[in-house]
Each structure stands twice: as C-alpha cells, then as structure tokens.
Design an enzyme around this catalytic site. Structure first.
Site: not given
Length: 276
Positions: A46, A51, A76, A107
């Site tokens: 994930d 990120y 996401k 998100h």
C-alpha cells in the site's frame, strides 16, 4: 505457518487481508521494505502519490521474481488532484512501472473543496478503461459515502480509515459493512503502539499466545474482519508483523480489546483535512 487470509471485494476482486504500508518511507526504504515483505510472504503493498515513494515500489516489482498477478498494489489520489485524476493516475503508474493498479483510493474527501464526486466519476471511467481494477476511498464518513453512491451509483469497495484499539471506529465499520464496503485500517498499531502495547489485556494475550503486542493487535484487526497494512522498513519487524496466521483470538478476547477504545484519533479529521 498457516496460510494468509484473503478478502473478496464486492466487485468480485480479491485482496490479501494483510499488507505492507510504506508511509513515511523514502524511495530506497520503500524498495527494500517491499522486497523484504515479498520474501516473507506478503502479497499486498500500500503506497500513495503523497508518500513520494512509488518509484521504490516500482523498482521492487521489477526486482522480484514473483508474477505481477501475485502482488496486489494499492496507490492513492492526492487532494490537489481531484480535478486531474487521469494525469495523477498516469503519473503513479509510470512511477510504479505498471499498466494498471489493483486498487486506487481517493486519499481524503476534502469536503470544503467539494470535488470528491467529480473525482469519483473520473475514477469510475478509468476503471472502465482498465487502468484500475478496483476503486475505493480513504477517510470517508457516511455522508461523503452516501453522496458518492447516490450521485454515481457506484459504491467504493474499500474505505481505508484510521483504526486501532484506541480508536476503533465501530460505528463507521458497521456502516461500511452494511453497505458492502470493506474497512481497511491505517495506523493499525497506533503509530508504534504508544499507549496500546502496554495495556494489560494486550500484554496478557501476548504472553498467552507467545506473541508480541504488535502481533496481538494485528491479529485483532484480522479477526475483526479488517484489512490491515502495518508500516515498517525494518526486515525483522516486517517478518514479525506477518507471523500472525498460526493463531486466532477468542471472541471474549476481542471483546476485552474492545474496551480499550478511547475515541483517540491520531491523524487528521476527514471533515477538516484539506491540505493540497
């Protein structure tokens, strides 16, 4: 070790119930953690555009000998891309070195921006085009979900929300289940177990089963029917988090852990999170 468990989503696709989270990992940390996890038996990873480590996942997917179809990859859509979904997804796919992602999640709803329905409509189209296998959301409350479903006729397969023993979100979990939406837990160990691992019930169960407190909490998520994605970049911890398929908690023990709920949210509130 017993075989890991899988969850069937309402669109007919199946995903592993336990995966690796890579929030706050660098590109290189994400690559190494993914390879370590895949070696341990994980089959779900994930990540998210936010990120900034999708490239690391992509590199690991190229480096592993596992078949692409054996690995379930989630990424996401970030908040500033609600009106730019296709380009955002194409950027993620390029970084991941994939033709399609297994699960694409919005998100945050960012209700003040009020673009989440438009974003969802774009995600539906991209799924129809084969760029996404399953579509879902993160951090959506019942009013947000109700509006998505009412205005598009398409129900998310997943709602990934903050969920741990100190913040169990039982009402949201039940609402999701009623609408055939699988609940997935982020921050499942309460960001390192602070305030959780030292709870007497957790320590007692760890001693009973010969497991660590983290393993007890992960098992609680699994036995509660949740998809769970503990984050780690440490090989020993990645292995530890996966060694949870050789025992199950009793119903009374799940009830004991339920008493730990303090409604203690650690992350942002979905009603006010608007960062772009």
């Amino acid at each position: 070790m017993a075989d890991q468990s899988f969850i069937k989503l309402h669109d007919g696709n199946t995903m592993p119930q336990l995966g690796l989270g890579v929030w706050q990992a660098t590109i290189d940390e994400a690559r190494k953690a993914t390879l370590s996890a895949l070696e341990q038996g994980y089959r779900a990873i994930d990540t998210a555009s936010f990120y900034k480590n999708e490239e690391g996942i992509g590199q690991a997917l190229q480096d592993t000998s596992l078949a692409r179809d054996d690995i379930f990859v989630t990424t996401k859509l970030w908040n500033g891309d609600h009106l730019n979904v296709q380009q955002a997804l194409e950027t993620s796919l390029k970084k991941l070195q994939l033709d399609a992602v297994d699960l694409y999640l919005m998100h945050w709803p960012c209700p003040a921006q009020d673009n989440y329905v438009a974003a969802w409509q774009s995600m539906i189209k991209l799924q129809q085009q084969g760029m996404i296998k399953s579509i879902g959301v993160c951090n959506f409350n019942p009013p947000h979900l109700t509006r998505l479903i009412d205005e598009t006729g398409v129900t998310p397969v997943i709602n990934q929300i903050e969920l741990h023993p100190m913040f169990q979100q039982r009402t949201q979990h039940a609402w999701n289940a009623l609408h055939n939406i699988q609940t997935e837990s982020w921050s499942p160990l309460a960001q390192g177990g602070e305030g959780v691992f030292d709870q007497p019930v957790i320590k007692r169960l760890a001693q009973k089963y010969g497991k660590t407190p983290a393993q007890i909490v992960i098992r609680w998520h699994l036995d509660s029917g949740l998809v769970v994605i503990p984050k780690s970049v440490t090989p020993s911890r990645i292995a530890e988090n996966f060694a949870v398929f050789d025992f199950r908690l009793e119903k009374s023990e799940l009830s004991d852990i339920a008493t730990l709920d303090r409604n203690n949210r650690l992350g942002p509130d979905p009603e006010t999170m608007e960062t772009v």
